[in-house]
Motif scaffolding. Structure first.
Motif, PDB file in Angstrom:
ATOM      1  N   MET A  96       0.821  -1.194   0.000  1.00  0.00           N
ATOM      2  CA  MET A  96       0.000   0.000   0.000  1.00  0.00           C
ATOM      3  C   MET A  96       0.863   1.256   0.000  1.00  0.00           C
ATOM      4  SD  MET A  96      -3.302  -0.840   2.354  1.00  0.00           S
ATOM      5  CE  MET A  96      -4.158   0.575   1.651  1.00  0.00           C
ATOM      6  N   VAL A  97       0.291   2.310  -0.559  1.00  0.00           N
ATOM      7  CA  VAL A  97       0.904   3.628  -0.521  1.00  0.00           C
ATOM      8  C   VAL A  97      -0.156   4.618  -0.052  1.00  0.00           C
ATOM      9  CG1 VAL A  97       0.417   4.140  -2.957  1.00  0.00           C
ATOM     10  CG2 VAL A  97       2.300   5.305  -1.799  1.00  0.00           C
ATOM     11  N   TYR A  98       0.296   5.619   0.682  1.00  0.00           N
ATOM     12  CA  TYR A  98      -0.616   6.592   1.281  1.00  0.00           C
ATOM     13  C   TYR A  98      -0.184   8.013   0.912  1.00  0.00           C
ATOM     14  CZ  TYR A  98      -1.304   2.478   4.225  1.00  0.00           C
ATOM     15  OH  TYR A  98      -1.529   1.199   4.680  1.00  0.00           O
ATOM     16  N   LEU A  99      -1.143   8.923   0.943  1.00  0.00           N
ATOM     17  CA  LEU A  99      -0.840  10.334   0.784  1.00  0.00           C
ATOM     18  C   LEU A  99      -1.624  11.093   1.838  1.00  0.00           C
ATOM     19  CD1 LEU A  99       0.755  12.382  -0.952  1.00  0.00           C
ATOM     20  CD2 LEU A  99      -1.379  12.788  -2.212  1.00  0.00           C
ATOM     21  N   GLN A 100      -0.919  11.596   2.831  1.00  0.00           N
ATOM     22  CA  GLN A 100      -1.523  12.444   3.852  1.00  0.00           C
ATOM     23  C   GLN A 100      -1.478  13.879   3.358  1.00  0.00           C
ATOM     24  OE1 GLN A 100      -3.010  11.677   6.903  1.00  0.00           O
ATOM     25  NE2 GLN A 100      -3.559  13.845   6.928  1.00  0.00           N
ATOM     26  N   MET A 101      -2.635  14.485   3.229  1.00  0.00           N
ATOM     27  CA  MET A 101      -2.726  15.849   2.702  1.00  0.00           C
ATOM     28  C   MET A 101      -3.289  16.765   3.779  1.00  0.00           C
ATOM     29  SD  MET A 101      -4.143  15.097  -1.147  1.00  0.00           S
ATOM     30  CE  MET A 101      -5.739  14.525  -0.576  1.00  0.00           C
TER      31      MET A 101
END
Length: 120
Positions: A77-82
């Motif tokens: 998995m890959v995540y992007l916290q914005m």
């Protein structure tokens, strides 16, 4: 077959936060670079952030200091916290990964995209 599926998009007010997730599934030997791109209406798709298998990261100038990319190699998995989202962050966000399938050369894969709308 290999599939990338994004989740976590939605409507958020300016200054708010969202966390996007992308799950890779299928017959995968290894995942090299993973990245997030975005495409706003009437604009070209642009790179937002990238992370290598070793955890090195790079960001577009527009994302630096506000967005954080991370990955969980075990979960694929890959995540992007914005954080501190702005109306100009409104776009469809796409997950991208270079994936090696057994006995095959690495190939580029894309998710279907998830809509992020920043508006009051």
């Amino acid at each position: 077959q290999v599939q990338l599926v994004e989740s976590g998009g939605g409507l958020v007010q300016p200054g708010g936060s969202l966390r996007l997730s992308c799950a890779a599934s299928g017959n995968i030997a290894s995942i090299n670079v993973m990245a997030w791109y975005r495409q706003a209406p009437g604009k070209q798709r642009e790179l937002v952030a990238v992370i290598t298998s070793g955890g090195s990261t790079n960001y577009a100038d527009s994302a630096k200091g506000r967005f954080t990319i991370s990955r969980d190699n075990a979960k694929k998995m890959v995540y992007l916290q914005m954080n501190s989202l702005k109306p100009e962050d409104t776009a469809v966000y796409y997950c991208n990964a270079e994936i090696e399938r057994p006995l095959l050369k690495p190939s580029d894969y894309w998710g279907q995209g998830t809509q992020v709308t920043v508006s009051s």
